[in-house]
Design a protein around this motif. Structure first.
Motif, PDB file in Angstrom:
ATOM      1  N   ALA A 184      52.231   3.998  43.567  1.00  0.00           N
ATOM      2  CA  ALA A 184      53.620   4.407  43.805  1.00  0.00           C
ATOM      3  C   ALA A 184      54.012   5.663  43.044  1.00  0.00           C
ATOM      4  O   ALA A 184      54.733   6.518  43.568  1.00  0.00           O
ATOM      5  CB  ALA A 184      54.555   3.257  43.423  1.00  0.00           C
ATOM      6  N   THR A 185      53.543   5.814  41.790  1.00  0.00           N
ATOM      7  CA  THR A 185      54.035   6.900  40.939  1.00  0.00           C
ATOM      8  C   THR A 185      53.089   8.089  40.810  1.00  0.00           C
ATOM      9  O   THR A 185      53.504   9.164  40.386  1.00  0.00           O
ATOM     10  CB  THR A 185      54.322   6.378  39.520  1.00  0.00           C
ATOM     11  OG1 THR A 185      53.087   5.927  38.921  1.00  0.00           O
ATOM     12  CG2 THR A 185      55.309   5.216  39.561  1.00  0.00           C
ATOM     13  N   SER A 186      51.823   7.903  41.147  1.00  0.00           N
ATOM     14  CA  SER A 186      50.818   8.973  41.078  1.00  0.00           C
ATOM     15  C   SER A 186      50.854   9.733  39.752  1.00  0.00           C
ATOM     16  O   SER A 186      51.116  10.941  39.717  1.00  0.00           O
ATOM     17  CB  SER A 186      51.016   9.966  42.231  1.00  0.00           C
ATOM     18  OG  SER A 186      49.947  10.891  42.283  1.00  0.00           O
ATOM     19  N   PRO A 187      50.573   9.059  38.642  1.00  0.00           N
ATOM     20  CA  PRO A 187      50.575   9.747  37.335  1.00  0.00           C
ATOM     21  C   PRO A 187      49.512  10.832  37.279  1.00  0.00           C
ATOM     22  O   PRO A 187      48.469  10.733  37.927  1.00  0.00           O
ATOM     23  CB  PRO A 187      50.277   8.623  36.343  1.00  0.00           C
ATOM     24  CG  PRO A 187      49.603   7.560  37.151  1.00  0.00           C
ATOM     25  CD  PRO A 187      50.204   7.640  38.512  1.00  0.00           C
ATOM     26  N   ALA A 188      49.785  11.864  36.504  1.00  0.00           N
ATOM     27  CA  ALA A 188      48.848  12.993  36.397  1.00  0.00           C
ATOM     28  C   ALA A 188      47.676  12.680  35.485  1.00  0.00           C
ATOM     29  O   ALA A 188      46.594  13.250  35.643  1.00  0.00           O
ATOM     30  CB  ALA A 188      49.588  14.227  35.886  1.00  0.00           C
ATOM     31  N   ALA A 189      47.872  11.781  34.531  1.00  0.00           N
ATOM     32  CA  ALA A 189      46.805  11.452  33.571  1.00  0.00           C
ATOM     33  C   ALA A 189      47.093  10.102  32.941  1.00  0.00           C
ATOM     34  O   ALA A 189      48.211   9.572  33.032  1.00  0.00           O
ATOM     35  CB  ALA A 189      46.706  12.523  32.493  1.00  0.00           C
ATOM     36  N   LEU A 190      46.084   9.543  32.282  1.00  0.00           N
ATOM     37  CA  LEU A 190      46.242   8.255  31.605  1.00  0.00           C
ATOM     38  C   LEU A 190      47.210   8.366  30.431  1.00  0.00           C
ATOM     39  O   LEU A 190      48.111   7.554  30.271  1.00  0.00           O
ATOM     40  CB  LEU A 190      44.875   7.759  31.114  1.00  0.00           C
ATOM     41  CG  LEU A 190      44.869   6.501  30.244  1.00  0.00           C
ATOM     42  CD1 LEU A 190      45.372   5.299  31.047  1.00  0.00           C
ATOM     43  CD2 LEU A 190      43.463   6.237  29.698  1.00  0.00           C
ATOM     44  N   ASN A 191      47.011   9.398  29.601  1.00  0.00           N
ATOM     45  CA  ASN A 191      47.863   9.591  28.431  1.00  0.00           C
ATOM     46  C   ASN A 191      47.967  11.087  28.126  1.00  0.00           C
ATOM     47  O   ASN A 191      47.387  11.922  28.827  1.00  0.00           O
ATOM     48  CB  ASN A 191      47.312   8.821  27.219  1.00  0.00           C
ATOM     49  CG  ASN A 191      45.828   9.094  26.999  1.00  0.00           C
ATOM     50  OD1 ASN A 191      45.378  10.241  27.123  1.00  0.00           O
ATOM     51  ND2 ASN A 191      45.065   8.060  26.695  1.00  0.00           N
ATOM     52  N   GLN A 230      58.972  15.429  25.689  1.00  0.00           N
ATOM     53  CA  GLN A 230      58.773  13.987  25.540  1.00  0.00           C
ATOM     54  C   GLN A 230      59.131  13.286  26.855  1.00  0.00           C
ATOM     55  O   GLN A 230      58.431  12.362  27.289  1.00  0.00           O
ATOM     56  CB  GLN A 230      59.624  13.440  24.390  1.00  0.00           C
ATOM     57  CG  GLN A 230      59.112  13.823  23.008  1.00  0.00           C
ATOM     58  CD  GLN A 230      60.031  13.342  21.898  1.00  0.00           C
ATOM     59  OE1 GLN A 230      61.209  13.044  22.131  1.00  0.00           O
ATOM     60  NE2 GLN A 230      59.501  13.276  20.680  1.00  0.00           N
ATOM     61  N   LYS A 231      60.198  13.739  27.466  1.00  0.00           N
ATOM     62  CA  LYS A 231      60.616  13.175  28.753  1.00  0.00           C
ATOM     63  C   LYS A 231      59.568  13.470  29.828  1.00  0.00           C
ATOM     64  O   LYS A 231      59.246  12.605  30.656  1.00  0.00           O
ATOM     65  CB  LYS A 231      61.967  13.766  29.161  1.00  0.00           C
ATOM     66  CG  LYS A 231      62.504  13.195  30.471  1.00  0.00           C
ATOM     67  CD  LYS A 231      63.841  13.823  30.839  1.00  0.00           C
ATOM     68  CE  LYS A 231      64.336  13.249  32.159  1.00  0.00           C
ATOM     69  NZ  LYS A 231      65.623  13.886  32.583  1.00  0.00           N
ATOM     70  N   PHE A 232      59.023  14.667  29.797  1.00  0.00           N
ATOM     71  CA  PHE A 232      57.994  15.064  30.763  1.00  0.00           C
ATOM     72  C   PHE A 232      56.766  14.163  30.634  1.00  0.00           C
ATOM     73  O   PHE A 232      56.219  13.677  31.632  1.00  0.00           O
ATOM     74  CB  PHE A 232      57.610  16.531  30.534  1.00  0.00           C
ATOM     75  CG  PHE A 232      56.441  17.003  31.355  1.00  0.00           C
ATOM     76  CD1 PHE A 232      56.553  17.174  32.730  1.00  0.00           C
ATOM     77  CD2 PHE A 232      55.213  17.286  30.745  1.00  0.00           C
ATOM     78  CE1 PHE A 232      55.473  17.620  33.491  1.00  0.00           C
ATOM     79  CE2 PHE A 232      54.135  17.728  31.501  1.00  0.00           C
ATOM     80  CZ  PHE A 232      54.265  17.898  32.869  1.00  0.00           C
ATOM     81  N   MET A 233      56.335  13.929  29.401  1.00  0.00           N
ATOM     82  CA  MET A 233      55.171  13.071  29.163  1.00  0.00           C
ATOM     83  C   MET A 233      55.421  11.652  29.661  1.00  0.00           C
ATOM     84  O   MET A 233      54.525  10.990  30.192  1.00  0.00           O
ATOM     85  CB  MET A 233      54.828  13.032  27.671  1.00  0.00           C
ATOM     86  CG  MET A 233      54.311  14.347  27.115  1.00  0.00           C
ATOM     87  SD  MET A 233      52.773  14.867  27.938  1.00  0.00           S
ATOM     88  CE  MET A 233      52.580  16.503  27.222  1.00  0.00           C
ATOM     89  N   ALA A 234      56.650  11.194  29.506  1.00  0.00           N
ATOM     90  CA  ALA A 234      57.008   9.845  29.953  1.00  0.00           C
ATOM     91  C   ALA A 234      56.988   9.742  31.474  1.00  0.00           C
ATOM     92  O   ALA A 234      56.821   8.653  32.028  1.00  0.00           O
ATOM     93  CB  ALA A 234      58.383   9.461  29.417  1.00  0.00           C
ATOM     94  N   GLU A 235      57.128  10.871  32.141  1.00  0.00           N
ATOM     95  CA  GLU A 235      57.149  10.877  33.599  1.00  0.00           C
ATOM     96  C   GLU A 235      55.759  10.993  34.212  1.00  0.00           C
ATOM     97  O   GLU A 235      55.502  10.430  35.281  1.00  0.00           O
ATOM     98  CB  GLU A 235      58.023  12.035  34.106  1.00  0.00           C
ATOM     99  CG  GLU A 235      59.504  11.855  33.818  1.00  0.00           C
ATOM    100  CD  GLU A 235      60.310  13.098  34.182  1.00  0.00           C
ATOM    101  OE1 GLU A 235      59.686  14.150  34.447  1.00  0.00           O
ATOM    102  OE2 GLU A 235      61.549  13.003  34.204  1.00  0.00           O
ATOM    103  N   VAL A 236      54.852  11.723  33.545  1.00  0.00           N
ATOM    104  CA  VAL A 236      53.571  12.040  34.189  1.00  0.00           C
ATOM    105  C   VAL A 236      52.344  11.324  33.618  1.00  0.00           C
ATOM    106  O   VAL A 236      51.272  11.382  34.212  1.00  0.00           O
ATOM    107  CB  VAL A 236      53.315  13.561  34.167  1.00  0.00           C
ATOM    108  CG1 VAL A 236      54.437  14.315  34.857  1.00  0.00           C
ATOM    109  CG2 VAL A 236      53.121  14.075  32.742  1.00  0.00           C
ATOM    110  N   THR A 237      52.473  10.660  32.463  1.00  0.00           N
ATOM    111  CA  THR A 237      51.314   9.952  31.900  1.00  0.00           C
ATOM    112  C   THR A 237      51.482   8.448  32.111  1.00  0.00           C
ATOM    113  O   THR A 237      52.538   7.885  31.811  1.00  0.00           O
ATOM    114  CB  THR A 237      51.131  10.256  30.411  1.00  0.00           C
ATOM    115  OG1 THR A 237      52.331   9.933  29.699  1.00  0.00           O
ATOM    116  CG2 THR A 237      50.810  11.730  30.206  1.00  0.00           C
ATOM    117  N   LEU A 238      50.438   7.814  32.601  1.00  0.00           N
ATOM    118  CA  LEU A 238      50.517   6.409  33.001  1.00  0.00           C
ATOM    119  C   LEU A 238      51.051   5.499  31.907  1.00  0.00           C
ATOM    120  O   LEU A 238      51.991   4.723  32.128  1.00  0.00           O
ATOM    121  CB  LEU A 238      49.131   5.923  33.447  1.00  0.00           C
ATOM    122  CG  LEU A 238      49.007   4.431  33.777  1.00  0.00           C
ATOM    123  CD1 LEU A 238      49.934   4.062  34.926  1.00  0.00           C
ATOM    124  CD2 LEU A 238      47.569   4.057  34.085  1.00  0.00           C
TER     125      LEU A 238
END
Length: 292
Positions: A184-191, A230-238
């Motif tokens: 559903a969210t297609s994260p860019a990376a694990l962390n 920080q918000k960006f990381m919360a959006e794109v990392t699983l």
């Protein structure tokens, strides 16, 4: 008659056939170019070549898990109609099984599939079904526990989106939930550590430009950027995303509560990144009717 490299090149360019097929056609036809073209056509190889220039952005992603290893493959077709064909689905399933023992796409194309290579099997299918097809991608993952999920399943283990999740600890049910979240969210990376540094720098640059438009002092802008990144990381990392199953916690926190550690994931979506040619059917009909 001796078959030269120039003759093989000429036949390949005129038909799009593979080098070995072109050479065999010329050998069988004693160097007669027209006869060689006809030979390729009777074998369906010239027909397959003509289809090869057409965009194949539909198809299926298939996933297979065996022990602690999972593989995902994307096999494309031109239309969704072919993707629903039982024969096409059967071929994709066999290719996915073969991928368990392949290191990459090139190795998979050369893998044996009932006495033929995967690549030859696809060529035969193109000639028979009449659409361009291609093995576009494969990816594999290993872990203590590997779980798969298919979204919009067309048949068991294959659909429009295929996801594999590798974990240490946890159980099948949780792994399936995480896989659904990834679909559903297609994260860019694990962390954050696994996120492409170029992606991070680009986003930071954009956010700095936006912040400077506000006219605030540099010291304030620096603090703004910290928060926005920080918000960006919360959006794109699983592991930092809000868990779709329970938005009150992150995926990482949900895993920790179960004593699990997510070690990796794969997400393949059919046609992802392929530029599709938009057809205006009404305009095409009008153009034909006008004799253009």
């Amino acid at each position: 008659m001796a078959i030269t490299a120039a003759m093989v090149k000429e036949l390949r360019e005129s038909t799009g056939a593979g080098m070995m097929d072109a050479k065999k056609a010329l050998t069988e036809s004693n160097g007669d170019m027209e006869a060689a073209v006809d030979w390729l056509r009777t074998k369906g190889l010239a027909k397959a070549a003509k289809k090869s220039g057409r965009t194949a952005a539909e198809g299926l992603v298939a996933v297979v898990v065996e022990g602690g290893k999972g593989v995902a493959v994307e096999v494309n077709s031109e239309t969704d109609f072919v993707a629903k064909n039982a024969e096409f689905q059967g071929m994709v399933a066999k290719i996915a099984e073969a991928a368990l023992n392949a290191s990459d796409v090139d190795a998979l194309k050369a893998a044996d599939l009932g006495g033929k290579t995967v690549e030859s099997t696809l060529t035969d299918a193109i000639a028979k079904i009449g659409e361009n097809m291609g093995l576009r991608r494969m990816a594999s993952i290993e872990g203590g526990n590997v779980v798969s999920y298919v979204h919009n399943a067309a048949a068991p283990g294959m659909g429009k989106i295929g996801v594999l999740v590798a974990m240490d600890g946890g159980d099948e049910a949780f792994g399936k939930q995480v896989a659904m979240h990834i679909a559903a969210t297609s994260p860019a990376a694990l962390n954050e550590a696994e996120l492409d540094p170029a992606v991070v720098e680009k986003e930071k640059s954009v956010q700095i430009d936006i912040a400077r438009e506000s006219g605030k002092p540099e010291a304030v802008i620096e603090k703004m950027i910290v928060g926005r990144m920080q918000k960006f990381m919360a959006e794109v990392t699983l592991v930092n995303q809000q868990f779709v199953i329970n938005p009150d916690v992150t995926v990482g926190d949900a895993a920790k509560a179960l004593g699990a550690t997510i070690t990796g994931f794969i997400r393949l979506e059919v046609g992802e990144g392929i530029e599709k040619k938009e057809e205006d059917f009404a305009a095409e009909v009008a153009k034909t009717a006008a004799g253009a």
